[in-house]
Design a protein around this motif. Structure first.
Motif, short mmCIF file in Angstrom:
data_model
loop_
_atom_site.label_atom_id
_atom_site.label_comp_id
_atom_site.label_asym_id
_atom_site.label_seq_id
_atom_site.Cartn_x
_atom_site.Cartn_y
_atom_site.Cartn_z
N SER A 57 -22.05 22.86 14.64
CA SER A 57 -21.03 22.38 13.69
C SER A 57 -20.01 21.46 14.34
CB SER A 57 -20.34 23.57 13.02
OG SER A 57 -19.94 24.53 13.97
N THR A 58 -20.38 20.85 15.47
CA THR A 58 -19.49 19.84 16.05
C THR A 58 -19.79 18.45 15.50
OG1 THR A 58 -21.04 19.65 17.91
CG2 THR A 58 -19.13 21.09 18.23
N SER A 59 -20.72 18.37 14.56
CA SER A 59 -21.16 17.06 14.09
C SER A 59 -21.86 17.21 12.74
CB SER A 59 -22.15 16.50 15.13
OG SER A 59 -22.86 15.39 14.64
N GLY A 60 -21.97 16.12 12.02
CA GLY A 60 -22.88 16.01 10.87
C GLY A 60 -22.74 17.10 9.81
N ILE A 61 -23.88 17.63 9.41
CA ILE A 61 -23.96 18.60 8.31
C ILE A 61 -23.19 19.88 8.65
CG2 ILE A 61 -25.54 20.05 6.99
CD1 ILE A 61 -27.68 17.81 7.40
N GLY A 62 -23.35 20.37 9.88
CA GLY A 62 -22.69 21.61 10.27
C GLY A 62 -21.18 21.51 10.21
N ILE A 122 -20.18 21.73 6.65
CA ILE A 122 -20.31 23.12 6.15
C ILE A 122 -19.13 23.96 6.67
CG2 ILE A 122 -21.68 25.25 6.32
CD1 ILE A 122 -24.22 23.45 6.42
N ALA A 123 -18.82 23.84 7.95
CA ALA A 123 -17.71 24.63 8.52
C ALA A 123 -16.42 24.32 7.78
CB ALA A 123 -17.57 24.32 10.01
N ARG A 124 -16.16 23.06 7.52
CA ARG A 124 -14.92 22.67 6.84
C ARG A 124 -14.90 23.15 5.39
NH1 ARG A 124 -11.52 19.03 8.74
NH2 ARG A 124 -11.22 18.16 6.66
N ALA A 125 -16.06 23.10 4.73
CA ALA A 125 -16.12 23.54 3.33
C ALA A 125 -15.91 25.05 3.22
CB ALA A 125 -17.45 23.14 2.71
N VAL A 182 -24.41 18.83 0.87
CA VAL A 182 -25.09 20.00 1.46
C VAL A 182 -24.08 21.14 1.61
CG1 VAL A 182 -26.41 20.86 3.42
CG2 VAL A 182 -26.72 18.49 2.66
N ALA A 183 -22.88 20.80 2.07
CA ALA A 183 -21.86 21.83 2.29
C ALA A 183 -21.48 22.53 0.98
CB ALA A 183 -20.62 21.20 2.93
N ALA A 184 -21.39 21.77 -0.11
CA ALA A 184 -21.04 22.37 -1.40
C ALA A 184 -22.12 23.35 -1.85
CB ALA A 184 -20.85 21.26 -2.45
N PHE A 185 -23.37 23.02 -1.52
CA PHE A 185 -24.51 23.89 -1.85
C PHE A 185 -24.37 25.22 -1.08
CE2 PHE A 185 -29.42 23.29 -2.46
CZ PHE A 185 -29.42 24.30 -3.40
N VAL A 186 -24.00 25.13 0.19
CA VAL A 186 -23.82 26.33 1.01
C VAL A 186 -22.70 27.19 0.44
CG1 VAL A 186 -23.09 27.15 3.30
CG2 VAL A 186 -24.77 25.29 3.11
N VAL A 187 -21.60 26.56 0.06
CA VAL A 187 -20.47 27.31 -0.51
C VAL A 187 -20.93 28.05 -1.76
CG1 VAL A 187 -18.24 27.07 -1.67
CG2 VAL A 187 -18.66 25.85 0.48
N PHE A 188 -21.71 27.38 -2.60
CA PHE A 188 -22.21 28.06 -3.81
C PHE A 188 -23.06 29.28 -3.45
CE2 PHE A 188 -25.71 28.69 -6.88
CZ PHE A 188 -24.94 29.23 -7.91
#
Ligand code: NAD
Length: 261
Positions: free
Chosen positions: A13-18, A21-24, A232-238
């Motif tokens: 999660s230091t880059s990109g999608i991760g 996701i961490a921020r979301a 992608v992050a919004a999907f993970v939150v859901f």
């Protein structure tokens, strides 16, 4: 929805999608463990920024996803520090593009370790605590390449198909414990991982940069648009919400229609 009082570990999660996701998840109130490589100053800026922006606690784990004892320590340290690991996002991943007969053996081993086995080691360490508390969310970033193949990506496609199998198996094992286990399968998301494979794809296929972007990458995606890390992050939150509690053992596409073809 609030994830206050929950703790999320997001690998890579230091880059990109991760990072998205961490921020979301932090935006929903979860304490966060970030992980991955990068310049120490950049990582600290990200960690401190998450704490400051979202009023949560954030820690950094330098665990190398090729090292099983470090992965187990990342989970147990997070449990000690925050009291629980409620959400595990297995996201760290690398890519390497080469014809199979030239594929470097050490690259194969590294991709299988980071993109597949690391998820097993993290899940193995996190499940006992989730079972004890009767709640958990395990989400792995798979890929459209967990469902279909492309040439020259033998290790990556193999590892991502493995994530699909691991997801289904663990989902069945923990289904009565309030824990859901899913993987999400993005198509092409514009991140450093995609950017960095362009030169090798140019070489492997004898194409220009523009041809790789338009004729190889976006060719696969009927929408002709890249997926964004925030989508992608919004999907993970859901998937972390109560509304998603019957979604388990699923491999969920977010790929602009790629795997419909
Ligand atoms: P990225 O290169 O931006 O991020 C990868 C992250 O993994 C970084 O934080 C990096 O430091 C970390 N990492 C790499 N090796 C590591 C190791 N040994 N130990 C710990 N951390 C390590 O890539 P991304 O595009 O954000 O990819 C994230 C995930 O999404 C990967 O699993 C990737 O396969 C998957 N994915 C990406 C795309 C895409 O188009 N970008 C599409 C589908 C799936």
């Amino acid at each position: 929805m609030s994830l206050k009082s929950k703790t999320a570990v997001v690998t890579g999660s230091t880059s990109g999608i991760g990072l998205a996701i961490a921020r979301a998840l932090a935006a929903e109130g979860a304490n966060i463990v970030i992980n991955g490589f990068g310049k120490p100053d950049d990582i600290e800026r990200e960690r401190a920024g998450i704490e400051h922006e979202f009023a949560v606690r954030a820690r950094y784990s330098a665990a190398d996803m090729t090292n099983p004892p470090s992965i187990a320590a990342m989970i147990s340290d997070a449990e000690k520090e925050f009291g629980s690991v409620d959400i595990l996002v297995n996201n760290a991943g690398i890519q390497f593009v080469s014809p199979v007969e030239d594929f470097p053996v050490e690259k194969w081993d590294q991709i299988i370790a980071i993109n597949m086995s690391a998820a097993f080691h993290a899940i193995r360490a996190a499940v006992p605590g989730m079972k004890a508390r009767g709640w958990g969310r395990i989400i792995s970033t798979a890929s459209a390449h967990s469902k279909v193949a492309s040439p020259f990506k033998s290790a990556y496609v193999t590892a991502k198909h493995g994530i699909d199998g691991l997801t289904k198996t663990v989902a069945l094992e923990v289904a009565r414990h309030g824990i859901t286990v899913n993987c999400i399968s993005p198509g092409y998301v514009w991140t450093p991982l995609v950017e960095s494979q362009i030169p090798d794809t140019m070489k492997a296929r004898g194409l220009t940069r523009e041809q790789v972007i338009n004729d190889v990458l976006l060719e696969a995606q009927p929408t002709k648009e890249f997926v964004t890390p925030d989508e992608v992050a919004a999907f993970v939150v859901f998937l972390c919400s109560g509304a998603a509690k019957q979604i388990t053992g699923a491999n969920l596409s977010i790929d602009g229609g790629w795997t419909a073809e």
